[in-house]
Write a protein that holds these residues in place. Structure first.
Motif, PDB file in Angstrom:
ATOM      1  N   THR A  14      21.062 -82.903-104.055  1.00 28.12           N
ATOM      2  CA  THR A  14      21.336 -84.304-103.939  1.00 28.12           C
ATOM      3  C   THR A  14      20.461 -85.033-105.145  1.00 28.12           C
ATOM      4  O   THR A  14      21.109 -85.947-105.933  1.00 28.12           O
ATOM      5  CB  THR A  14      20.802 -85.024-102.599  1.00 28.12           C
ATOM      6  OG1 THR A  14      21.589 -84.362-101.659  1.00 28.12           O
ATOM      7  CG2 THR A  14      21.163 -86.399-102.603  1.00 28.12           C
TER       8      THR A  14
ATOM      9  N   ALA B  65      22.050 -84.087-108.439  1.00 25.60           N
ATOM     10  CA  ALA B  65      23.321 -84.945-108.766  1.00 25.60           C
ATOM     11  C   ALA B  65      23.369 -86.287-109.020  1.00 25.60           C
ATOM     12  O   ALA B  65      23.544 -86.679-110.157  1.00 25.60           O
ATOM     13  CB  ALA B  65      24.393 -84.722-107.525  1.00 25.60           C
ATOM     14  N   PHE B  66      22.454 -86.966-108.221  1.00 32.15           N
ATOM     15  CA  PHE B  66      22.252 -88.330-108.621  1.00 32.15           C
ATOM     16  C   PHE B  66      21.465 -88.605-109.776  1.00 32.15           C
ATOM     17  O   PHE B  66      21.638 -89.745-110.686  1.00 32.15           O
ATOM     18  CB  PHE B  66      21.390 -88.960-107.245  1.00 32.15           C
ATOM     19  CG  PHE B  66      22.436 -89.350-106.306  1.00 32.15           C
ATOM     20  CD1 PHE B  66      23.119 -90.673-106.113  1.00 32.15           C
ATOM     21  CD2 PHE B  66      22.824 -88.476-105.117  1.00 32.15           C
ATOM     22  CE1 PHE B  66      24.016 -91.076-105.317  1.00 32.15           C
ATOM     23  CE2 PHE B  66      23.820 -88.934-104.258  1.00 32.15           C
ATOM     24  CZ  PHE B  66      24.324 -90.076-104.410  1.00 32.15           C
TER      25      PHE B  66
ATOM     26  N   ALA C 205      23.711 -88.697-112.474  1.00 32.03           N
ATOM     27  CA  ALA C 205      24.560 -89.869-112.678  1.00 32.03           C
ATOM     28  C   ALA C 205      23.923 -91.144-113.049  1.00 32.03           C
ATOM     29  O   ALA C 205      24.291 -91.818-113.921  1.00 32.03           O
ATOM     30  CB  ALA C 205      25.165 -90.340-111.066  1.00 32.03           C
ATOM     31  N   PHE C 206      22.567 -91.146-112.702  1.00 32.12           N
ATOM     32  CA  PHE C 206      21.642 -92.175-113.229  1.00 32.12           C
ATOM     33  C   PHE C 206      21.362 -92.071-114.762  1.00 32.12           C
ATOM     34  O   PHE C 206      21.381 -93.110-115.545  1.00 32.12           O
ATOM     35  CB  PHE C 206      20.081 -92.113-112.468  1.00 32.12           C
ATOM     36  CG  PHE C 206      20.670 -93.273-111.220  1.00 32.12           C
ATOM     37  CD1 PHE C 206      20.679 -94.279-111.121  1.00 32.12           C
ATOM     38  CD2 PHE C 206      20.475 -92.434-109.941  1.00 32.12           C
ATOM     39  CE1 PHE C 206      20.659 -95.185-109.963  1.00 32.12           C
ATOM     40  CE2 PHE C 206      20.598 -93.054-108.687  1.00 32.12           C
ATOM     41  CZ  PHE C 206      20.708 -94.422-108.834  1.00 32.12           C
TER      42      PHE C 206
ATOM     43  N   LEU D 214      29.165 -83.359-102.264  1.00 32.58           N
ATOM     44  CA  LEU D 214      28.315 -84.312-103.184  1.00 32.58           C
ATOM     45  C   LEU D 214      28.849 -84.035-104.560  1.00 32.58           C
ATOM     46  O   LEU D 214      29.139 -85.048-105.374  1.00 32.58           O
ATOM     47  CB  LEU D 214      27.026 -83.540-103.051  1.00 32.58           C
ATOM     48  CG  LEU D 214      26.088 -83.861-103.890  1.00 32.58           C
ATOM     49  CD1 LEU D 214      25.618 -85.497-103.904  1.00 32.58           C
ATOM     50  CD2 LEU D 214      24.905 -83.246-104.176  1.00 32.58           C
TER      51      LEU D 214
ATOM     52  N   ILE E  63      30.743 -86.321-107.470  1.00 33.24           N
ATOM     53  CA  ILE E  63      30.359 -86.591-108.746  1.00 33.24           C
ATOM     54  C   ILE E  63      31.315 -86.417-109.834  1.00 33.24           C
ATOM     55  O   ILE E  63      31.605 -87.000-110.804  1.00 33.24           O
ATOM     56  CB  ILE E  63      29.095 -85.695-109.078  1.00 33.24           C
ATOM     57  CG1 ILE E  63      27.774 -86.171-108.144  1.00 33.24           C
ATOM     58  CG2 ILE E  63      28.841 -85.415-110.528  1.00 33.24           C
ATOM     59  CD1 ILE E  63      26.958 -87.187-108.856  1.00 33.24           C
TER      60      ILE E  63
ATOM     61  N   ILE F 188      28.110 -92.376-108.731  1.00 30.48           N
ATOM     62  CA  ILE F 188      27.046 -92.521-107.618  1.00 30.48           C
ATOM     63  C   ILE F 188      27.902 -92.965-106.374  1.00 30.48           C
ATOM     64  O   ILE F 188      27.528 -92.424-105.295  1.00 30.48           O
ATOM     65  CB  ILE F 188      26.133 -93.818-108.023  1.00 30.48           C
ATOM     66  CG1 ILE F 188      25.335 -93.228-109.057  1.00 30.48           C
ATOM     67  CG2 ILE F 188      25.324 -94.158-106.901  1.00 30.48           C
ATOM     68  CD1 ILE F 188      24.370 -94.262-109.928  1.00 30.48           C
TER      69      ILE F 188
ATOM     70  N   SER G 267      30.136 -90.019-104.881  1.00 29.57           N
ATOM     71  CA  SER G 267      29.381 -89.012-104.455  1.00 29.57           C
ATOM     72  C   SER G 267      28.409 -89.386-102.971  1.00 29.57           C
ATOM     73  O   SER G 267      28.338 -88.782-102.164  1.00 29.57           O
ATOM     74  CB  SER G 267      28.137 -88.373-105.304  1.00 29.57           C
ATOM     75  OG  SER G 267      27.160 -89.435-105.706  1.00 29.57           O
ATOM     76  N   ALA G 268      28.071 -90.774-103.145  1.00 28.60           N
ATOM     77  CA  ALA G 268      27.498 -91.193-101.761  1.00 28.60           C
ATOM     78  C   ALA G 268      28.757 -91.172-100.653  1.00 28.60           C
ATOM     79  O   ALA G 268      28.252 -90.836 -99.516  1.00 28.60           O
ATOM     80  CB  ALA G 268      27.178 -92.648-102.124  1.00 28.60           C
TER      81      ALA G 268
END
Lengths: 262, 165
Positions: A17, A20-21, A24-25, B52, B56, B75, B78-79
């Motif tokens: 997690t 992945a985030f 993305a960020f 997840l 993405i 974001i 994937s959320a």
């Protein structure tokens, strides 16, 4: 190392997690260059084939529509051609009946203008057909509206055309309705006019003037213009007839040479 | 690598839909929200990590047409994937009604930020677009999801349709 791998295994979900985030960020906060590069790569891999397919389908669809339109046009023109052929045959029969000598046949050769000269109004043009295309001096030059001029000089690949706006280009003509004859001339000072048309003849404003075929240069029946103004001065034998040419010499685009097939 | 092939095909399906099929399948201005729908369907069938990463990847596919918003859909999607996956683990989603309701809720949550980000005419237009385009779009997309569940549970099949005729 063991405790690290076991911790990673336990917290696998959390690690995934976070990565992945984070990714993305990074893309969200990175500049346009990075985002553009990633976008381009992804576009090329995933969207390119479908974009190509879409453009091919679009081209195919537009071509298919063009083919449909052309087929309709072809059908229409085929009908017109059949009618035309019938008229030609009828014309031949009538001419034979009247004892006329049939005119020489010709083919229409499209040409392009490669040079224009003239003061105020164009009077001489250069076209891209020459002796190698069977073009000869005095052959007729027309456009879709009517008579444009005649071939004045021929080179191997080029020819000089005298337009009707050239004073040296004179045409034997007749008024379509009354069959009165005359000679079409052009002067810078007064424009195009029909000369040698006797005052006894019946001519009216708006009458169409066509080639008479008598001069031996132009074939008969090609439209030259319409009568714009008629003056009949006293003590004069001839009318003073101003002609409005059907061809716009300033806007010449497509021209055709009538190449005689002897 | 072999395990990835179905997901890559799903991603190509998303790309194909956006380029070739979106307009053809649209009813007026109402389109199918296929990307979040596929993300949720993958999340309902696979585990958390796959949901997840698929979110993405789908977000990347979604974002790359407009790189100025690169990362936003990654974001959001994937959320959506991980929330759907968690909801599936925590709640009993055996009945089709609950699955359809989950899809509709997920799509509703997806479309609010999506519409706010991509509506160029400003917040004043949001309400009008939401009622005229987004809500019908959610209903349309949920219907496609419902159709998928019907086919998956064999409530609709080729043989049954054939028997009708």
């Amino acid at each position: 190392m063991d405790w690290q791998s076991s911790w990673l295994k336990e917290k696998q979900t959390l690690v995934h997690t976070i990565i992945a985030f984070l990714l993305a960020f990074i893309l969200l906060l990175a500049g346009n260059n990075v985002a553009g590069f990633v976008g381009n790569v992804t576009n090329t891999v995933f969207y390119y084939p479908f974009n190509q397919l879409k453009s091919s389908l679009s081209i195919f669809s537009s071509k298919s529509k063009t083919i449909d339109d052309l087929n309709t046009k072809l059908a229409e023109l085929t009908v017109h051609l059949q009618l035309y052929n019938e008229i030609v045959e009828e014309n031949k029969r009538l001419r034979a009946l009247l004892g006329f000598i049939p005119p020489e046949s010709f083919r229409i050769v499209p040409t392009e203008i490669i040079g224009v000269s003239g003061t105020g109004i164009p009077n001489t043009i250069l076209i891209n057909l020459g002796a190698s295309d069977s073009v000869r001096v005095n052959q007729t030059v027309i456009n879709q509206s009517g008579l444009a001029g005649r071939i004045a000089q021929v080179m191997d690949d080029y020819s000089v055309v005298y337009l009707l706006s050239e004073p040296r280009c004179r045409v034997s003509a007749r008024v379509s309705n009354s069959r009165e004859q005359g000679i079409i001339r052009y002067k810078m000072s007064r424009g195009m006019y029909l000369d040698n048309c006797p005052q006894q003849g019946e001519v009216t404003v708006g009458d169409t003037v066509i080639t008479s075929g008598l001069g031996g240069i132009f074939p008969e029946g090609i439209v030259i213009g319409t009568i714009e103004k008629i003056d009949s001065p006293e003590k004069e034998f001839f009318h003073d007839i101003t002609i409005k040419p059907v061809v716009n010499f300033n806007g010449l685009d497509e021209l055709y040479v009538l190449v005689w097939e002897r | 690598m072999k395990r990835l092939i179905p997901y890559i095909l799903y991603l190509y399906l998303i790309a194909m839909y956006r380029i070739l099929l979106a307009d053809a399948l649209a009813i007026g201005p109402v389109q199918i929200y296929l990307t979040p729908l596929i993300v949720m369907l993958v999340a309902l069938n696979k585990d958390y990590i796959i949901s997840l990463w698929f979110g993405i990847a789908a977000g990347l596919i979604f974002d790359c047409i407009d790189p100025s918003h690169m990362g936003v859909q990654m974001i959001i999607l994937s959320a959506m994937g991980i929330v759907t996956s968690r909801v599936k683990e925590r709640f009993n989603l055996e009945s089709q009604k609950s699955l359809v309701l989950l899809l509709a809720t997920g799509l509703l949550i997806f479309t609010i930020p999506h519409t706010l980000i991509y509506t160029t005419s400003g917040f004043s237009e949001f309400g009008r677009i939401f009622i005229r385009v987004v809500i019908p779009g959610i209903i349309y997309s949920t219907s496609i999801g419902w159709l998928y569940f019907m086919i998956k549970t064999s409530r609709i099949s080729f043989h049954k349709i054939k028997e009708l005729f």
